[in-house]
Design an enzyme around this catalytic site. Sequence first.
Site, PDB file in Angstrom:
ATOM      1  N   LYS A  60       0.830  -1.204   0.000  1.00 55.93           N
ATOM      2  CA  LYS A  60       0.000   0.000   0.000  1.00 55.93           C
ATOM      3  C   LYS A  60       0.870   1.261   0.000  1.00 55.93           C
ATOM      4  CE  LYS A  60      -3.747  -0.326   2.451  1.00 55.93           C
ATOM      5  NZ  LYS A  60      -4.880  -0.317   3.420  1.00 55.93           N
ATOM      6  N   LYS A  72       0.932  -4.696  10.922  1.00 54.49           N
ATOM      7  CA  LYS A  72      -0.477  -4.827  11.315  1.00 54.49           C
ATOM      8  C   LYS A  72      -0.528  -5.470  12.691  1.00 54.49           C
ATOM      9  CE  LYS A  72      -4.502  -4.134   9.114  1.00 54.49           C
ATOM     10  NZ  LYS A  72      -4.773  -3.224   7.988  1.00 54.49           N
ATOM     11  N   GLY A 176     -21.412  -3.804   1.473  1.00 55.29           N
ATOM     12  CA  GLY A 176     -20.977  -3.430   2.815  1.00 55.29           C
ATOM     13  C   GLY A 176     -21.203  -1.956   3.092  1.00 55.29           C
ATOM     14  N   ASN A 256     -10.062  -4.851   2.531  1.00 53.64           N
ATOM     15  CA  ASN A 256      -8.711  -5.428   2.507  1.00 53.64           C
ATOM     16  C   ASN A 256      -8.801  -6.919   2.183  1.00 53.64           C
ATOM     17  OD1 ASN A 256      -6.835  -3.291   3.249  1.00 53.64           O
ATOM     18  ND2 ASN A 256      -7.863  -3.264   5.221  1.00 53.64           N
TER      19      ASN A 256
HETATM   20  N1  PHE Z   1      -7.017   0.493   8.391  1.00 55.39           N
HETATM   21  C1  PHE Z   1      -5.967   1.241   7.786  1.00 55.39           C
HETATM   22  C2  PHE Z   1      -5.503   0.556   6.530  1.00 55.39           C
HETATM   23  O1  PHE Z   1      -5.715  -0.638   6.331  1.00 55.39           O
HETATM   24  C3  PHE Z   1      -4.863   1.313   8.748  1.00 55.39           C
HETATM   25  C4  PHE Z   1      -4.295   2.628   9.044  1.00 55.39           C
HETATM   26  C5  PHE Z   1      -5.063   3.745   9.282  1.00 55.39           C
HETATM   27  C6  PHE Z   1      -2.968   2.722   9.084  1.00 55.39           C
HETATM   28  C7  PHE Z   1      -4.462   4.919   9.554  1.00 55.39           C
HETATM   29  C8  PHE Z   1      -2.355   3.904   9.372  1.00 55.39           C
HETATM   30  C9  PHE Z   1      -3.116   5.004   9.630  1.00 55.39           C
HETATM   31  O2  PHE Z   1      -4.907   1.166   5.687  1.00 55.39           O
END
Ligand code: PHE
Length: 350
Positions: A60, A72, A176, A256
């Site tokens: 990402k 994560k 969703g 995701n």
């Molecule tokens: N849920 C977000 C993602 O999957 C995680 C995230 C949010 C990471 C904000 C950093 C800051 O991208």
Amino acid sequence: MLDHEQILIRRGPRSGLPVIIALHSTALGPAAGGLRLWHYPDWRDGLTDALRLSAAMTLKFAVTGLASGGGKTVVALPPGTWLDPARRRDVLHDVADQIDSLGGTYTVGPDVGTSPADMAVIGEVTPHVFCKPKHLGGSGDSSPHTAHGTLAALRAVSRRLYGESDLKGLRLGLIGLGHVGEHLARLLAAEGAHLTVTDIDPAKMKIADELGAAWSSPEEIVSTDVDILVPAALGGLLTTQVVGQLHCRAVVGPANNQLDTPETAELLHQRGILWIPDHVASAGGAVHAITTEVHHATPDEALARVQAIEGTVTELLRTADDLHVTLAQAGHEMAQRRIRAAAGLVPAEG
Ligand code: PHE
């Protein structure tokens, strides 16, 4: 082969629950990635999820051009567990201790099952947390920004398929209506798209009514004739069976881990369906939080950075054409180029 730099698994001393931090890569910078507080049949399933989701975070950031690495956190709740407020605090403090022990190598944010209020509780223990509420100095809820990022990706795909980025009149099937899905539904309705929506919670039907969207069931929506299907629920939607049922030209959504296995991307490609890798279509929230909190961007600058996902998707489409590969492979290629460039192995481009 172990692909990850570090995996930390500890039974939370306060909560007794397994806290799993997967640090996939810090090649581009300190890692970032959300905390998923979710039910799993077994904690090992939570570990599997953390491993996949953290690798997706690396992609990402690399693909969207941010100098961050991927990580994560998963707290695997046994099925049927309900956390009362005191126990929830304990869990969050257990998580916070573990994050703090990494000394800034990794910063957590919200994800499925957690909110800015939870980030505030983590912030009582460690400074390494994104998306605290604004009054506590954080960038707040990331969901609207994730939705804006998906909108940007949809514009790029619309331009590829129909020659214009305007979504007016496009038939979209949105799966969703959670935090991100509802924001997205509102943005898409405002753009004049023709929406069919679904959620496992029938109470969300009132959102469909309000927006003038058609309602479908989660089973039926995948085979509904639409231009683009937009997955915005939990992962694993795209199985061999579901791909066989699809009646759309593209799949572009913020959920995701949309593929059950990486090979499914190939299947979509063979069916001539454009699948924009979820790590790109879902990047808006993380991009907004990091540009705001790490790079101190103004709200306009952060929005521009999220909207730049349109350009990223266009580049991805071009790379896939040039290399004659799937968009997923093109995404890997773009990410690897950036990572190699950061490691000084090849000159940086763009
Ligand atoms: N849920 C977000 C993602 O999957 C995680 C995230 C949010 C990471 C904000 C950093 C800051 O991208």
